[in-house]
Scaffold this motif. Structure first.
Motif, PDB file in Angstrom:
ATOM      1  N   THR A 157     -22.963  20.676  11.234  1.00 45.14           N
ATOM      2  CA  THR A 157     -23.726  20.307  12.425  1.00 45.14           C
ATOM      3  C   THR A 157     -24.694  21.413  12.805  1.00 45.14           C
ATOM      4  O   THR A 157     -25.880  21.179  13.069  1.00 45.14           O
ATOM      5  CB  THR A 157     -22.782  20.005  13.596  1.00 45.14           C
ATOM      6  N   SER A 158     -24.194  22.637  12.836  1.00 46.83           N
ATOM      7  CA  SER A 158     -25.027  23.785  13.200  1.00 46.83           C
ATOM      8  C   SER A 158     -26.165  23.984  12.203  1.00 46.83           C
ATOM      9  O   SER A 158     -27.325  24.204  12.592  1.00 46.83           O
ATOM     10  CB  SER A 158     -24.159  25.044  13.276  1.00 46.83           C
ATOM     11  N   ASP A 159     -25.848  23.885  10.921  1.00 50.17           N
ATOM     12  CA  ASP A 159     -26.875  24.065   9.888  1.00 50.17           C
ATOM     13  C   ASP A 159     -27.973  23.008   9.998  1.00 50.17           C
ATOM     14  O   ASP A 159     -29.161  23.301   9.822  1.00 50.17           O
ATOM     15  CB  ASP A 159     -26.247  23.997   8.497  1.00 50.17           C
ATOM     16  N   LEU A 160     -27.584  21.774  10.268  1.00 53.28           N
ATOM     17  CA  LEU A 160     -28.573  20.702  10.381  1.00 53.28           C
ATOM     18  C   LEU A 160     -29.471  20.898  11.603  1.00 53.28           C
ATOM     19  O   LEU A 160     -30.682  20.654  11.547  1.00 53.28           O
ATOM     20  CB  LEU A 160     -27.863  19.346  10.465  1.00 53.28           C
ATOM     21  N   ILE A 161     -28.900  21.348  12.711  1.00 52.39           N
ATOM     22  CA  ILE A 161     -29.702  21.593  13.912  1.00 52.39           C
ATOM     23  C   ILE A 161     -30.746  22.670  13.648  1.00 52.39           C
ATOM     24  O   ILE A 161     -31.882  22.587  14.144  1.00 52.39           O
ATOM     25  CB  ILE A 161     -28.782  21.981  15.089  1.00 52.39           C
ATOM     26  N   ARG A 162     -30.371  23.680  12.862  1.00 54.75           N
ATOM     27  CA  ARG A 162     -31.301  24.787  12.595  1.00 54.75           C
ATOM     28  C   ARG A 162     -32.504  24.345  11.765  1.00 54.75           C
ATOM     29  O   ARG A 162     -33.516  25.050  11.716  1.00 54.75           O
ATOM     30  CB  ARG A 162     -30.572  25.930  11.891  1.00 54.75           C
ATOM     31  N   MET A 171     -28.807  12.655  15.976  1.00 54.79           N
ATOM     32  CA  MET A 171     -27.451  12.288  15.645  1.00 54.79           C
ATOM     33  C   MET A 171     -26.957  13.102  14.436  1.00 54.79           C
ATOM     34  O   MET A 171     -26.348  12.582  13.520  1.00 54.79           O
ATOM     35  CB  MET A 171     -27.334  10.787  15.377  1.00 54.79           C
ATOM     36  N   LYS A 172     -27.286  14.391  14.475  1.00 59.52           N
ATOM     37  CA  LYS A 172     -26.870  15.251  13.370  1.00 59.52           C
ATOM     38  C   LYS A 172     -25.360  15.455  13.347  1.00 59.52           C
ATOM     39  O   LYS A 172     -24.793  15.826  12.308  1.00 59.52           O
ATOM     40  CB  LYS A 172     -27.632  16.571  13.425  1.00 59.52           C
ATOM     41  N   ASN A 173     -24.700  15.176  14.469  1.00 62.04           N
ATOM     42  CA  ASN A 173     -23.239  15.208  14.478  1.00 62.04           C
ATOM     43  C   ASN A 173     -22.642  14.188  13.508  1.00 62.04           C
ATOM     44  O   ASN A 173     -21.723  14.486  12.747  1.00 62.04           O
ATOM     45  CB  ASN A 173     -22.707  14.986  15.892  1.00 62.04           C
ATOM     46  N   MET A 174     -23.178  12.966  13.532  1.00 62.68           N
ATOM     47  CA  MET A 174     -22.680  11.907  12.651  1.00 62.68           C
ATOM     48  C   MET A 174     -22.995  12.215  11.194  1.00 62.68           C
ATOM     49  O   MET A 174     -22.174  11.961  10.301  1.00 62.68           O
ATOM     50  CB  MET A 174     -23.298  10.569  13.064  1.00 62.68           C
ATOM     51  N   VAL A 175     -24.182  12.754  10.938  1.00 65.87           N
ATOM     52  CA  VAL A 175     -24.519  13.157   9.571  1.00 65.87           C
ATOM     53  C   VAL A 175     -23.519  14.193   9.081  1.00 65.87           C
ATOM     54  O   VAL A 175     -23.002  14.107   7.958  1.00 65.87           O
ATOM     55  CB  VAL A 175     -25.956  13.707   9.513  1.00 65.87           C
ATOM     56  N   ALA A 176     -23.210  15.173   9.926  1.00 66.01           N
ATOM     57  CA  ALA A 176     -22.272  16.235   9.553  1.00 66.01           C
ATOM     58  C   ALA A 176     -20.870  15.682   9.340  1.00 66.01           C
ATOM     59  O   ALA A 176     -20.172  16.088   8.390  1.00 66.01           O
ATOM     60  CB  ALA A 176     -22.266  17.312  10.636  1.00 66.01           C
ATOM     61  N   MET A 177     -20.420  14.778  10.195  1.00 64.87           N
ATOM     62  CA  MET A 177     -19.075  14.214  10.037  1.00 64.87           C
ATOM     63  C   MET A 177     -18.972  13.435   8.726  1.00 64.87           C
ATOM     64  O   MET A 177     -17.950  13.505   8.027  1.00 64.87           O
ATOM     65  CB  MET A 177     -18.742  13.320  11.225  1.00 64.87           C
ATOM     66  N   GLU A 216     -36.655  19.539   4.743  1.00 65.55           N
ATOM     67  CA  GLU A 216     -35.697  20.636   4.613  1.00 65.55           C
ATOM     68  C   GLU A 216     -34.278  20.149   4.902  1.00 65.55           C
ATOM     69  O   GLU A 216     -33.334  20.491   4.178  1.00 65.55           O
ATOM     70  CB  GLU A 216     -36.056  21.785   5.554  1.00 65.55           C
ATOM     71  N   ALA A 217     -34.118  19.345   5.943  1.00 66.07           N
ATOM     72  CA  ALA A 217     -32.798  18.809   6.250  1.00 66.07           C
ATOM     73  C   ALA A 217     -32.318  17.860   5.158  1.00 66.07           C
ATOM     74  O   ALA A 217     -31.133  17.863   4.785  1.00 66.07           O
ATOM     75  CB  ALA A 217     -32.820  18.099   7.599  1.00 66.07           C
ATOM     76  N   ALA A 218     -33.221  17.041   4.636  1.00 63.88           N
ATOM     77  CA  ALA A 218     -32.844  16.104   3.575  1.00 63.88           C
ATOM     78  C   ALA A 218     -32.403  16.848   2.320  1.00 63.88           C
ATOM     79  O   ALA A 218     -31.417  16.470   1.666  1.00 63.88           O
ATOM     80  CB  ALA A 218     -34.016  15.173   3.267  1.00 63.88           C
ATOM     81  N   GLU A 219     -33.113  17.896   1.958  1.00 67.89           N
ATOM     82  CA  GLU A 219     -32.729  18.673   0.779  1.00 67.89           C
ATOM     83  C   GLU A 219     -31.381  19.365   0.995  1.00 67.89           C
ATOM     84  O   GLU A 219     -30.574  19.483   0.060  1.00 67.89           O
ATOM     85  CB  GLU A 219     -33.821  19.686   0.453  1.00 67.89           C
ATOM     86  N   TYR A 220     -31.130  19.800   2.208  1.00 66.96           N
ATOM     87  CA  TYR A 220     -29.830  20.399   2.531  1.00 66.96           C
ATOM     88  C   TYR A 220     -28.712  19.371   2.367  1.00 66.96           C
ATOM     89  O   TYR A 220     -27.677  19.653   1.745  1.00 66.96           O
ATOM     90  CB  TYR A 220     -29.857  20.925   3.969  1.00 66.96           C
ATOM     91  N   VAL A 221     -28.913  18.164   2.913  1.00 62.20           N
ATOM     92  CA  VAL A 221     -27.921  17.101   2.786  1.00 62.20           C
ATOM     93  C   VAL A 221     -27.681  16.758   1.320  1.00 62.20           C
ATOM     94  O   VAL A 221     -26.531  16.611   0.868  1.00 62.20           O
ATOM     95  CB  VAL A 221     -28.379  15.856   3.571  1.00 62.20           C
ATOM     96  N   ALA A 222     -28.759  16.628   0.559  1.00 58.69           N
ATOM     97  CA  ALA A 222     -28.627  16.282  -0.859  1.00 58.69           C
ATOM     98  C   ALA A 222     -27.849  17.348  -1.611  1.00 58.69           C
ATOM     99  O   ALA A 222     -27.017  17.033  -2.484  1.00 58.69           O
ATOM    100  CB  ALA A 222     -30.005  16.096  -1.474  1.00 58.69           C
ATOM    101  N   ALA A 223     -28.082  18.616  -1.296  1.00 58.57           N
ATOM    102  CA  ALA A 223     -27.362  19.695  -1.969  1.00 58.57           C
ATOM    103  C   ALA A 223     -25.874  19.659  -1.639  1.00 58.57           C
ATOM    104  O   ALA A 223     -25.022  19.885  -2.506  1.00 58.57           O
ATOM    105  CB  ALA A 223     -27.962  21.040  -1.574  1.00 58.57           C
ATOM    106  N   GLU A 224     -25.537  19.383  -0.364  1.00 59.34           N
ATOM    107  CA  GLU A 224     -24.127  19.292   0.032  1.00 59.34           C
ATOM    108  C   GLU A 224     -23.439  18.123  -0.679  1.00 59.34           C
ATOM    109  O   GLU A 224     -22.263  18.222  -1.070  1.00 59.34           O
ATOM    110  CB  GLU A 224     -24.014  19.136   1.544  1.00 59.34           C
ATOM    111  N   LEU A 225     -24.146  17.033  -0.866  1.00 56.87           N
ATOM    112  CA  LEU A 225     -23.570  15.894  -1.576  1.00 56.87           C
ATOM    113  C   LEU A 225     -23.455  16.166  -3.072  1.00 56.87           C
ATOM    114  O   LEU A 225     -22.465  15.774  -3.713  1.00 56.87           O
ATOM    115  CB  LEU A 225     -24.437  14.648  -1.345  1.00 56.87           C
ATOM    116  N   ALA A 226     -24.453  16.834  -3.628  1.00 58.02           N
ATOM    117  CA  ALA A 226     -24.437  17.115  -5.066  1.00 58.02           C
ATOM    118  C   ALA A 226     -23.244  17.977  -5.447  1.00 58.02           C
ATOM    119  O   ALA A 226     -22.714  17.854  -6.562  1.00 58.02           O
ATOM    120  CB  ALA A 226     -25.741  17.799  -5.475  1.00 58.02           C
ATOM    121  N   GLY A 238     -27.916  22.374  20.584  1.00 57.22           N
ATOM    122  CA  GLY A 238     -29.194  22.190  19.911  1.00 57.22           C
ATOM    123  C   GLY A 238     -29.627  20.743  19.833  1.00 57.22           C
ATOM    124  O   GLY A 238     -28.819  19.811  19.973  1.00 57.22           O
ATOM    125  N   ARG A 239     -30.922  20.570  19.610  1.00 58.96           N
ATOM    126  CA  ARG A 239     -31.487  19.225  19.501  1.00 58.96           C
ATOM    127  C   ARG A 239     -30.903  18.516  18.277  1.00 58.96           C
ATOM    128  O   ARG A 239     -30.960  19.011  17.157  1.00 58.96           O
ATOM    129  CB  ARG A 239     -33.009  19.305  19.398  1.00 58.96           C
TER     130      ARG A 239
END
Length: 440
Positions: A20-25, A120-126, A40-50, A114-115
């Motif tokens: 959650t914190s990383d996505l807000i940043r 809804m970055k909380n749901m993405v993080a969960m 940048e957020a999308a690439e971060y999400v993709a890396a976490e999934l990969a 944070g914004r």
């Protein structure tokens, strides 16, 4: 051990906070009109999934308006797939108004600031934390789970879910239903009850252009054909109009649920009277029993002594399921002569079953972790990406579970100043979401 029943591991409870914190940043401010950047957020999400062995697809309709889609295979190939979607973009935040940097993702006193913390970055993080836990423990959901993390939800969805639904529909093959934001959170009624609204419908979006025409001329002369006056009178009628009650099946079920919880008789012929007898829980239903029309933008004239030949406004209209015909006919009458209206942006109203197994699975997962909670189906007053995914035949639910302490003003933090989410709310949410996704 049955991989469907493998519990969430403890690491996920810390990861959901980090994610959650990383996505807000990663600032993903959407300023509308095509101005946004989610890459940048999308690439971060993709890396976490990969890291879990998935092969996420990174998709863009326009440069840096980035979406991520991946599929987690379930144990039962015959079961319909389930879509879990969350948007990566956020609305703007003025740093000078905040107690913290809105893009710091700061964790202070057990709260992530944070914004995007609630929208809804909380749901993405969960979702990411649950999927990463499955990889570590060997757990698998029963259904295929399609993950979609989108751009542009906070504007028109043109670069996000609309683009995915229209140009990449094959990625959602087999999806019967989807879950996303705006449901499953704790609503305290001030009387000791913890309500958990689950979204099972949405009012339709009806953003309107309203244009009045008149005769241009000198401001000192007599001009009965004044476009500004025509528009002003029309907007007053639109703003003052009291729309009649039109109950969708979801709202009817919500009212009956509240009547049961509070022991208050519900008469469908006196919906307004019933709502007036409710306490703060009326917030869950009062905006969704009827259509609405709110003037929001005015544009007329260019000089004080010149009467313009045209005046324009925008109206934020919202339409309940089944209310479109009445909405359009009423607007024709309210605008009157010399004033025309048209759709600036339009999306359909939605409704979803509240008596089926999927809604039951959401309810059961919530009550498993809060047995004293009370689940209430609700229709959302606004809209989400579920509208665009509905074009693919995907039924949408609002289910982003979070448990809040009493006094935490969650509803006021959507698009608000000092948006934040408690750490323990995230940990509750990832437990519930994991349980639902594996058992549904």
């Amino acid at each position: 051990m049955d991989p469907n029943q493998t519990p969430l591991d403890d690491k996920a409870l810390d990861e959901v906070v980090r994610l959650t914190s990383d996505l807000i940043r990663r600032d993903t401010t959407n300023r509308g009109g095509g101005e946004g950047d989610e890459r940048e957020a999308a690439e971060y999400v993709a890396a976490e999934l990969a890291e879990t062995g998935l092969e996420p697809a990174i998709l863009e309709k326009a440069p840096r308006r980035t979406n991520v889609v991946a599929r987690v295979e379930g144990t039962d190939p015959s079961a319909p797939a389930l879509l879990v979607h969350g948007h990566l973009d956020v609305v703007p935040a003025a740093a000078e108004d905040w107690a913290v940097d809105p893009f710091s993702g700061e964790v202070r006193d057990g709260v992530v600031w944070g914004r995007g913390a609630v929208d809804m970055k909380n749901m993405v993080a969960m979702t990411l934390a649950a999927v990463r836990s499955w990889h570590r423990t060997g757990a698998r959901p029963r259904r295929d789970i399609v993950l979609a993390f989108t751009s542009d939800e906070e504007d028109s969805a043109r670069y996000g879910s609309e683009f995915l639904a229209e140009e990449h529909s094959e990625l959602f093959a087999g999806c019967e239903a989807g879950v996303s934001e705006a449901g499953g959170y704790t609503f305290h009624d001030g009387r000791g009850n913890r309500l958990y609204p689950i979204g099972a419908g949405e009012r339709g979006t009806a953003w309107l252009d309203v244009v009045a025409k008149g005769t241009a001329g000198h401001g000192s002369k007599v001009h009965p054909d004044n476009a500004v006056a025509h528009l002003s009178r029309a907007l007053a009628r639109i703003s003052d109009h009291r729309w009649p009650v039109q109950l969708s099946p979801t709202v009817r079920a919500a009212l009956r649920s509240l009547a049961e919880i509070y022991g208050t008789p519900f008469d469908e012929d006196d919906v307004d009277g019933f709502i007036a007898r409710l306490g703060c829980e009326r917030y869950l239903v009062e905006a969704t029993v009827r259509n609405s029309s709110a003037p929001t933008v005015l544009d007329a004239g260019y000089k004080v002594n010149v009467i313009p030949g045209q005046a324009r406004a925008m109206v934020d209209g919202r339409v309940v399921p089944g209310g479109t015909e009445l909405f359009e006919a009423t607007l024709d009458g309210l605008t009157g002569p010399n004033v025309d209206w048209s759709y600036h942006h339009r999306e359909v109203p939605l409704t979803a079953p509240v008596d089926g197994p999927l809604f039951g699975a959401m309810r059961d997962s919530l009550l498993r972790f809060d047995p004293e909670g009370r689940v209430v189906p609700v229709c959302l007053s606004g809209g989400t990406d579920a509208k665009q995914f509905s074009r693919l035949g995907i039924t949408g639910y609002g289910f982003s579970p979070l448990r809040f302490p009493e006094g935490f003003a969650f509803e006021k933090l959507f698009h608000g100043v000092d948006e934040r989410v408690p750490v323990e709310a995230l940990r509750f949410g990832v437990r519930v979401l994991d349980d639902f996704l594996r058992s549904a």
